[in-house]
Scaffold this active site. Structure first.
Site, PDB file in Angstrom:
ATOM      1  N   TYR A 104       3.152  -3.755   7.544  1.00  0.00           N
ATOM      2  CA  TYR A 104       2.847  -4.218   6.198  1.00  0.00           C
ATOM      3  C   TYR A 104       4.018  -5.147   5.646  1.00  0.00           C
ATOM      4  O   TYR A 104       4.038  -6.334   5.205  1.00  0.00           O
ATOM      5  CB  TYR A 104       2.479  -3.651   5.107  1.00  0.00           C
ATOM      6  CG  TYR A 104       2.330  -4.049   3.779  1.00  0.00           C
ATOM      7  CD1 TYR A 104       1.298  -4.566   3.422  1.00  0.00           C
ATOM      8  CD2 TYR A 104       3.382  -3.738   3.018  1.00  0.00           C
ATOM      9  CE1 TYR A 104       1.033  -5.441   2.222  1.00  0.00           C
ATOM     10  CE2 TYR A 104       3.211  -4.285   1.592  1.00  0.00           C
ATOM     11  CZ  TYR A 104       2.092  -4.985   1.044  1.00  0.00           C
ATOM     12  OH  TYR A 104       2.040  -5.680   0.208  1.00  0.00           O
ATOM     13  N   SER A 150       6.335  -9.132  -1.510  1.00  0.00           N
ATOM     14  CA  SER A 150       6.432  -7.564  -1.849  1.00  0.00           C
ATOM     15  C   SER A 150       7.898  -7.200  -1.620  1.00  0.00           C
ATOM     16  O   SER A 150       8.380  -7.450  -0.893  1.00  0.00           O
ATOM     17  CB  SER A 150       5.743  -6.705  -0.877  1.00  0.00           C
ATOM     18  OG  SER A 150       5.891  -5.422  -0.948  1.00  0.00           O
ATOM     19  N   GLU A 174       8.588  -4.399  -0.357  1.00  0.00           N
ATOM     20  CA  GLU A 174       8.590  -3.682   1.045  1.00  0.00           C
ATOM     21  C   GLU A 174       9.393  -4.756   1.959  1.00  0.00           C
ATOM     22  O   GLU A 174       9.658  -4.129   2.891  1.00  0.00           O
ATOM     23  CB  GLU A 174       7.039  -3.401   1.470  1.00  0.00           C
ATOM     24  CG  GLU A 174       6.267  -2.284   0.492  1.00  0.00           C
ATOM     25  CD  GLU A 174       7.017  -1.086   0.904  1.00  0.00           C
ATOM     26  OE1 GLU A 174       7.349  -0.745   2.120  1.00  0.00           O
ATOM     27  OE2 GLU A 174       6.857  -0.129   0.088  1.00  0.00           O
TER      28      GLU A 174
END
Length: 324
Positions: free
Chosen positions: A150, A126, A128
């Site tokens: 996360y 990801s 992120e």
């Protein structure tokens, strides 16, 4: 006569899992999907595929169940899309996020190693992971500095994939996917929340929508474009990591302008900024450089930002109109 290859998808009931299942079926695969046992049925995204796929209960928290499925179905490819994938929830449930999104990757890689190291593996990494970015745009070589549980869990999952690839020679690739949306996106995600609210307000079903940081910017693409990149990665002779993105960035404010404007609404009359939706630690400017994916995989996104937002609004408007 050659038999059809089998692909195993974890997280098949999610947005990406449903689109990937459709793509693989079109390409002649036998598709096996894992689902976590739950008291609530969550098959709405794959209802139209139920007679064409095989669903098997298993859990990334339970390595034995993963080993059993791999032995029973002997897949040629495994796509790991399962995760606790909502960033805001990861701040509330950081341990669960780590168990599923981080250690779950280790369990499935270990299961592959124990059953058939020849399986080709895809890990859903990801954007992120970049978090507090050190360069713009981000490439496969940009250092990670995640800003949420996360993001931290996804970073672990990414590096353990690299580790198993380098340590055991697995054909294990990671797609560093930037935000990708569709009408199948969950209502908890801001793109779908905005699209749904614009449609509901147009129909008089609600008056306002509460959002967090309107200046937050993301590189938003169309989910079916991104699952095509996943498949392309596992067709390469060797494994590698790829940034999958549009190379463009847009703010939540722009998202509101396009969604509400599509229906002739003034977004500023209906959007309320609510601090409860601000993240404890916001990421910086996330914008990916997909040059490697374009060069090596021959991948290009087909749907742009504004078309994507309008598509989502139209889908919610149709759904709400049908239900009213």
């Amino acid at each position: 006569m050659a038999t059809s290859p089998t692909a195993l998808i974890t997280g098949i009931t999610g947005q990406d899992g449903s689109y990937l299942a459709e793509l693989l079926l079109e390409k002649g695969y036998e598709v096996v999907g894992l689902h976590r046992r739950s008291s609530t049925v969550t098959f709405e995204r794959i209802t139209h595929l139920m007679d064409r796929i095989t669903l098997v209960p298993a859990d990334l928290l339970d390595e034995a169940s993963m080993i059993r499925v791999l032995r029973d179905f002997e897949p040629a490819e495994v796509y790991n899309l399962a995760a606790q994938s909502f960033v805001q929830t990861s701040f509330i449930q950081p341990v669960l996020t780590g168990e599923v999104t981080a250690l779950g990757v280790t369990r499935i890689l270990d299961a592959i190693l124990l059953t058939n190291p020849g399986i080709r593996f895809y890990q859903a990494s990801s954007s992120e992971m970049f978090g507090k970015v050190v360069e713009v745009p981000q490439t496969e070589r940009t250092p990670f500095h995640p800003r949420s549980p996360y993001g931290v869990a996804k970073t672990y999952g990414h590096w353990i994939t690299v580790n198993y690839r380098e340590s055991y020679g697995l054909h294990a690739s990671s797609g560093i996917l930037f935000n990708h949306e569709s009408p199948r996106r969950g209502l908890e995600f801001v793109t779908r929340k905005v699209a749904f609210s614009a449609a509901a307000i147009k129909l008089g079903l609600q008056q306002e929508v509460r959002l967090g940081n309107l200046e937050a910017q993301r590189d938003w693409g169309y989910a079916p474009d991104y699952v095509r990149a996943m498949w392309l990665m596992l067709q390469q002779d060797g494994p590698d990591d790829y940034v999958i993105s549009t190379g463009e960035t847009h703010s939540v404010r722009e998202l509101c302008e396009v969604a509400f404007g599509h229906l002739g609404l003034d977004w500023e009359r209906h959007v309320v900024v609510d601090e409860q939706f601000f993240r404890p630690a916001e990421v910086d400017l996330l914008i990916g450089d997909p040059k490697k994916a374009r060069t090596v995989l021959g991948w290009e996104p087909a749907v742009g930002f504004e078309d994507l937002v309008r598509m989502m609004v139209d889908a919610d408007l149709a759904s709400l109109s049908a239900g009213s």
